[in-house]
Design a protein around this motif. Structure first.
Motif, mmCIF file in Angstrom:
data_model
loop_
_atom_site.group_PDB
_atom_site.id
_atom_site.type_symbol
_atom_site.label_atom_id
_atom_site.label_comp_id
_atom_site.label_asym_id
_atom_site.label_seq_id
_atom_site.Cartn_x
_atom_site.Cartn_y
_atom_site.Cartn_z
ATOM 1 N N ASP A 158 0.774 -1.244 -0.023
ATOM 2 C CA ASP A 158 0.006 -0.062 -0.194
ATOM 3 C C ASP A 158 0.895 1.124 0.081
ATOM 4 O O ASP A 158 1.909 1.221 -0.006
ATOM 5 N N SER A 159 0.172 2.232 -0.007
ATOM 6 C CA SER A 159 0.762 3.679 -0.064
ATOM 7 C C SER A 159 1.782 3.925 1.092
ATOM 8 O O SER A 159 1.366 3.777 2.256
ATOM 9 N N ILE A 160 3.081 4.450 0.710
ATOM 10 C CA ILE A 160 3.857 4.737 1.703
ATOM 11 C C ILE A 160 3.373 6.055 2.768
ATOM 12 O O ILE A 160 3.164 6.869 1.967
ATOM 13 N N THR A 161 3.169 6.006 4.025
ATOM 14 C CA THR A 161 2.706 7.158 4.798
ATOM 15 C C THR A 161 3.390 8.003 5.588
ATOM 16 O O THR A 161 3.376 9.031 5.872
ATOM 17 N N ASN A 162 4.697 7.181 6.015
ATOM 18 C CA ASN A 162 5.786 7.825 6.669
ATOM 19 C C ASN A 162 7.066 7.270 6.341
ATOM 20 O O ASN A 162 7.139 5.976 5.975
ATOM 21 N N THR A 189 1.721 4.893 13.160
ATOM 22 C CA THR A 189 1.447 6.253 12.846
ATOM 23 C C THR A 189 2.783 7.226 12.567
ATOM 24 O O THR A 189 2.627 8.473 11.891
ATOM 25 N N SER A 190 3.836 6.865 13.069
ATOM 26 C CA SER A 190 4.927 7.672 12.973
ATOM 27 C C SER A 190 6.083 6.612 12.990
ATOM 28 O O SER A 190 6.167 5.459 13.607
ATOM 29 N N VAL A 191 7.321 6.957 12.221
ATOM 30 C CA VAL A 191 8.361 6.302 12.269
ATOM 31 C C VAL A 191 9.687 7.253 12.368
ATOM 32 O O VAL A 191 9.536 8.472 11.957
ATOM 33 N N ALA A 192 10.874 6.930 12.924
ATOM 34 C CA ALA A 192 12.083 7.371 13.006
ATOM 35 C C ALA A 192 13.057 6.703 13.100
ATOM 36 O O ALA A 192 13.048 5.331 13.234
ATOM 37 N N VAL A 193 14.223 7.303 12.797
ATOM 38 C CA VAL A 193 15.555 6.584 12.803
ATOM 39 C C VAL A 193 16.757 7.453 13.110
ATOM 40 O O VAL A 193 16.498 8.787 13.162
ATOM 41 N N SER A 194 17.617 7.008 13.983
ATOM 42 C CA SER A 194 18.580 7.860 14.938
ATOM 43 C C SER A 194 19.582 8.361 13.653
ATOM 44 O O SER A 194 19.825 7.823 12.791
ATOM 45 N N PRO A 195 20.265 9.289 13.887
ATOM 46 C CA PRO A 195 21.454 9.910 13.015
ATOM 47 C C PRO A 195 22.342 8.888 12.523
ATOM 48 O O PRO A 195 22.578 8.875 11.439
ATOM 49 N N SER A 196 22.639 7.928 13.512
ATOM 50 C CA SER A 196 23.496 6.924 12.924
ATOM 51 C C SER A 196 22.841 5.720 12.205
ATOM 52 O O SER A 196 23.663 5.025 11.394
ATOM 53 N N GLY A 197 21.709 5.392 11.925
ATOM 54 C CA GLY A 197 20.748 4.640 11.507
ATOM 55 C C GLY A 197 20.903 3.457 12.327
ATOM 56 O O GLY A 197 20.338 2.252 11.734
ATOM 57 N N ARG A 198 21.501 3.271 13.164
ATOM 58 C CA ARG A 198 21.623 1.996 14.123
ATOM 59 C C ARG A 198 20.046 1.726 14.992
ATOM 60 O O ARG A 198 19.975 0.471 15.272
#
Length: 186
Positions: free
Chosen positions: A103-107, A145-154
């Motif tokens: 389906d459509s990417i929302t975040n 409802t929401s996603v995040a990733v740290s600056p390092s990506g880890r």
């Protein structure tokens, strides 16, 4: 006559400036090349000036529904209406694409260096490490409802439905199976 057709193309360029800047610029150039006159020159200047900070266009092949840029300015990732993630390296011009969800990417979120992407379609989240090319599913609950990733990506974070009485945040350190769930008020 050439003047009439170039003036018509120039008028079409001006009409598209606010909605389709890329088309407007192409039309204005075509009109100007066909007949260099005040109307075609004005259309060309108007089309170029409409987006003075625009550096380039990046084609995603479907409607873009989510967008993120890396903190260092080296990469951009777009989520599309057909479930694809499209990653662009702004420095090298490289492009990578993967079918992430049905389906459509929302975040979508991207690490500081552009090497890790987290995305969701509203029900499931995925982690995409660009250099490795594979997707990892993040089990986050029933409604992301929401996603995040740290600056390092880890480290990744995925928040499920905040409208429930007990929203859940799933935090992972980049290793499948090593997730911590935080429930309650976040």
């Amino acid at each position: 006559s050439d003047v009439c057709s170039s003036d018509l193309v120039a008028a079409l360029a001006v009409a598209n400036v606010t909605t389709h800047a890329d088309v407007a610029q192409l039309l204005a150039v075509a009109a100007f090349r066909e007949n260099d006159n005040p109307q075609t020159e004005g259309a060309l200047l108007q089309a170029v000036a409409a987006s003075p900070h625009l550096v380039r266009y990046l084609q995603a092949d479907a409607q873009t529904t989510a967008l993120a840029a890396s903190a260092d300015g080296s990469a951009v990732v777009a989520g599309t209406s057909d479930g694809h993630l499209v990653w662009f390296s702004l420095s090298s011009g490289l492009r990578a694409e993967v079918k992430a969800r049905p389906d459509s990417i929302t975040n979508v979120a991207i690490s500081a260096d552009g090497g890790s992407v987290v995305a969701a379609d509203g029900s499931t989240a995925v982690l995409w490490r660009i250099g490795q090319g594979r997707l990892e599913t993040i089990d986050a609950g029933h409604s992301v409802t929401s996603v995040a990733v740290s600056p390092s990506g880890r480290v990744t974070a995925v928040l499920d439905d905040v409208n429930t009485s007990s929203p859940t945040a799933v935090v992972g350190n980049g290793h499948p199976g090593r997730l911590a769930q935080l429930e309650g008020r976040i």
